[in-house]
Design a protein around this motif. Structure first.
Motif, PDB file in Angstrom:
ATOM      1  N   ASN A   6     -69.790  -1.618  47.717  1.00  0.00           N
ATOM      2  CA  ASN A   6     -70.781  -0.559  47.910  1.00  0.00           C
ATOM      3  C   ASN A   6     -71.773  -0.532  46.757  1.00  0.00           C
ATOM      4  OD1 ASN A   6     -70.145   0.439  50.409  1.00  0.00           O
ATOM      5  ND2 ASN A   6     -68.729   1.973  49.632  1.00  0.00           N
ATOM      6  N   GLU A   7     -71.279  -0.653  45.545  1.00  0.00           N
ATOM      7  CA  GLU A   7     -72.156  -0.614  44.372  1.00  0.00           C
ATOM      8  C   GLU A   7     -73.110  -1.809  44.356  1.00  0.00           C
ATOM      9  OE1 GLU A   7     -73.870   1.226  41.347  1.00  0.00           O
ATOM     10  OE2 GLU A   7     -72.190   2.035  42.474  1.00  0.00           O
ATOM     11  N   VAL A   8     -72.608  -2.980  44.693  1.00  0.00           N
ATOM     12  CA  VAL A   8     -73.448  -4.180  44.697  1.00  0.00           C
ATOM     13  C   VAL A   8     -74.488  -4.101  45.813  1.00  0.00           C
ATOM     14  CG1 VAL A   8     -73.432  -6.687  45.018  1.00  0.00           C
ATOM     15  CG2 VAL A   8     -71.714  -5.606  43.574  1.00  0.00           C
ATOM     16  N   TYR A   9     -74.088  -3.614  46.996  1.00  0.00           N
ATOM     17  CA  TYR A   9     -75.045  -3.453  48.092  1.00  0.00           C
ATOM     18  C   TYR A   9     -76.144  -2.459  47.719  1.00  0.00           C
ATOM     19  CZ  TYR A   9     -72.373  -6.071  51.582  1.00  0.00           C
ATOM     20  OH  TYR A   9     -71.749  -7.052  52.281  1.00  0.00           O
ATOM     21  N   ILE A  10     -75.772  -1.372  47.075  1.00  0.00           N
ATOM     22  CA  ILE A  10     -76.763  -0.378  46.645  1.00  0.00           C
ATOM     23  C   ILE A  10     -77.740  -1.005  45.660  1.00  0.00           C
ATOM     24  CG2 ILE A  10     -77.043   1.742  45.297  1.00  0.00           C
ATOM     25  CD1 ILE A  10     -74.406   2.696  46.675  1.00  0.00           C
ATOM     26  N   ASP A  11     -77.221  -1.751  44.681  1.00  0.00           N
ATOM     27  CA  ASP A  11     -78.105  -2.422  43.723  1.00  0.00           C
ATOM     28  C   ASP A  11     -79.037  -3.405  44.421  1.00  0.00           C
ATOM     29  OD1 ASP A  11     -77.016  -1.036  41.617  1.00  0.00           O
ATOM     30  OD2 ASP A  11     -75.640  -2.646  41.048  1.00  0.00           O
ATOM     31  N   HIS A  12     -78.505  -4.109  45.422  1.00  0.00           N
ATOM     32  CA  HIS A  12     -79.328  -5.073  46.161  1.00  0.00           C
ATOM     33  C   HIS A  12     -80.461  -4.363  46.894  1.00  0.00           C
ATOM     34  CE1 HIS A  12     -80.482  -8.410  48.733  1.00  0.00           C
ATOM     35  NE2 HIS A  12     -80.336  -7.611  49.775  1.00  0.00           N
TER      36      HIS A  12
END
Length: 80
Positions: A33-39
């Motif tokens: 979730n955190e990586v998708y948000i950053d993306h």
């Protein structure tokens, strides 16, 4: 996302999940979730990006602060 982006996201999420504590599946879900948000925050502001961020649980306030736009601009994009 293309395959290259997916591979990059997974590598980043696994390394982030290794630093967290607890159950692996929970850590991996949080990291993804955190990586998708950053993306999505690194993408230009579009209707699709706003919708994806809202689905991931990001608030309008955080979107406004990150992209430095007003609520009227976000509303106009979502109305299209």
């Amino acid at each position: 996302m293309v395959l290259k982006d997916t591979n990059f996201v997974m590598k980043k999420a696994v390394s982030l999940a290794k630093n967290l504590e607890g159950n692996w599946s929970v850590r991996m879900k949080m990291a993804l979730n955190e990586v998708y948000i950053d993306h999505y925050l690194s993408q230009p502001l579009t209707k699709e990006v706003i919708e994806k961020l809202l689905l991931k649980g990001i608030s309008f306030r955080r979107i406004k602060k990150h992209f430095k736009v007003g609520m009227d601009e976000i509303s106009s994009l979502l109305a299209k």
